[in-house]
Design a protein around this motif. Sequence first.
Motif, short mmCIF file in Angstrom:
data_model
loop_
_atom_site.label_atom_id
_atom_site.label_comp_id
_atom_site.label_asym_id
_atom_site.label_seq_id
_atom_site.Cartn_x
_atom_site.Cartn_y
_atom_site.Cartn_z
N ALA A 238 -38.43 -37.54 84.02
CA ALA A 238 -37.46 -36.68 83.33
C ALA A 238 -37.04 -35.54 83.85
CB ALA A 238 -38.07 -36.19 81.99
N LEU A 239 -37.95 -35.15 84.78
CA LEU A 239 -37.41 -33.68 85.52
C LEU A 239 -36.96 -34.09 87.10
CD1 LEU A 239 -40.61 -31.57 84.70
CD2 LEU A 239 -38.40 -31.44 83.58
N GLY A 240 -36.94 -35.40 87.49
CA GLY A 240 -36.70 -35.52 88.78
C GLY A 240 -37.39 -34.94 90.32
N GLY A 241 -38.65 -34.51 89.92
CA GLY A 241 -39.15 -34.00 90.87
C GLY A 241 -40.62 -34.05 90.68
N SER A 242 -41.30 -33.34 91.61
CA SER A 242 -43.02 -33.44 91.62
C SER A 242 -43.45 -32.61 90.38
CB SER A 242 -43.67 -33.12 92.83
OG SER A 242 -43.35 -31.50 92.98
N VAL A 243 -44.58 -33.30 89.94
CA VAL A 243 -45.24 -32.59 89.02
C VAL A 243 -46.71 -32.27 89.12
CG1 VAL A 243 -45.93 -32.69 86.19
CG2 VAL A 243 -43.65 -33.58 87.18
N VAL B 200 -54.09 -34.85 75.68
CA VAL B 200 -53.07 -34.00 75.80
C VAL B 200 -53.54 -33.03 76.70
CG1 VAL B 200 -51.89 -32.07 74.31
CG2 VAL B 200 -52.88 -33.98 73.23
N PHE B 201 -52.31 -32.75 77.75
CA PHE B 201 -52.84 -31.79 78.81
C PHE B 201 -51.37 -31.06 79.35
CE2 PHE B 201 -51.34 -35.94 80.48
CZ PHE B 201 -50.37 -35.49 81.55
N ASP B 202 -51.70 -30.15 80.02
CA ASP B 202 -50.51 -29.05 80.73
C ASP B 202 -50.16 -29.67 81.79
OD1 ASP B 202 -50.96 -26.00 78.95
OD2 ASP B 202 -52.71 -27.51 78.94
N ALA B 203 -48.89 -29.50 82.13
CA ALA B 203 -48.15 -30.17 83.35
C ALA B 203 -47.14 -29.00 83.79
CB ALA B 203 -47.98 -31.37 83.17
N PHE B 204 -46.93 -28.97 85.11
CA PHE B 204 -45.93 -27.58 85.83
C PHE B 204 -45.18 -28.40 86.74
CE2 PHE B 204 -50.18 -26.15 84.34
CZ PHE B 204 -49.91 -25.11 83.59
N ASP B 205 -43.90 -28.18 86.46
CA ASP B 205 -43.15 -28.43 87.63
C ASP B 205 -43.04 -27.79 88.92
OD1 ASP B 205 -41.28 -26.17 87.09
OD2 ASP B 205 -40.14 -27.42 85.67
N GLU B 206 -42.09 -27.99 89.84
CA GLU B 206 -42.17 -27.22 91.11
C GLU B 206 -41.59 -25.81 90.95
OE1 GLU B 206 -39.55 -30.11 92.87
OE2 GLU B 206 -41.05 -30.14 94.52
N ALA B 207 -40.93 -25.52 89.94
CA ALA B 207 -40.30 -24.03 89.52
C ALA B 207 -41.32 -23.24 88.67
CB ALA B 207 -38.96 -24.17 89.10
#
Length: 279
Positions: A15-20, A35-42
């Motif tokens: 969906a984001l087109g990048g690493s997570v 259920v967990f937290d995830a973060f994108d590169e930004a």
Amino acid sequence: MSADVELGMKLLRAALGGSVTRNVASRVELAERIVFDAFDEAGGHYIVKVDSDWRRISDEVDAMRYVRTVVPAPEFVAADETSLAYRYVDGTPLTEVNDADAWRNAGETLAKLHALPADCPEEHRLNWGAHFLGGALEETTRIGSLLTETQRQRFVDYFTGGLAGLQLDVCVSLHGDCQAEHVIIDAAGGVAALLDFADFGCGDALVDLCALTAWHPHQLNAVLDGYQPSAQLLARVDRYRHAYWARRHLGVARWRAEQNLPYHDALNAALKFATPDPS
């Protein structure tokens, strides 16, 4: 099939087109659901749910899209048949907030949710009393050996008498699991978001009102002040709230026991409310 974290990570990456990346610790970790937290590169922050039952994912996606027209809900990012991702909402769970204004705001928000048109068959409204009583009695059976026979009979007698005459004037759209932990409060005391719509449905507004205040009955007046109930609903609150609280706690105790989680606090709360005059 058990829940698989990588399925959710794959969904979010696509969906984001990048690493997570993700937090090592999960918010919820059950055999069938994670259920967990995830973060994108930004640094964007997301909540990801992975569920072995595609119906729960589908139901929550549909509900989130529907309710966001009138109440604050997380921004939907992506979903497939196994997983759901949405943007994290900053704030404090209502369980950790004692301010009456925040509870009043939660009641006002819940009233807006309940005002959404409900796709509810007329027979559901007409049969609500028997349906709710049947569900309460079923809980006394499903919880099994956690109850002594004396306790089980106490619940049966209480629900049979305490829910006598229960009728609905109207069915409303229900959150379905409106515990205070699923209400996020912002820094100003307003409702930043309602979370977790997997059990969205229709029925008696008292279901959500009592789920919200099950561990905080002293906040019920503040919630009602914000909600502004009809005379018919207020009469049901006065007459049936303890039975609804008892059923809520009994169901939570049963579910926690099934997940091998501590359940005694919920069971004791159910027993407390299942008395003719709970203090």
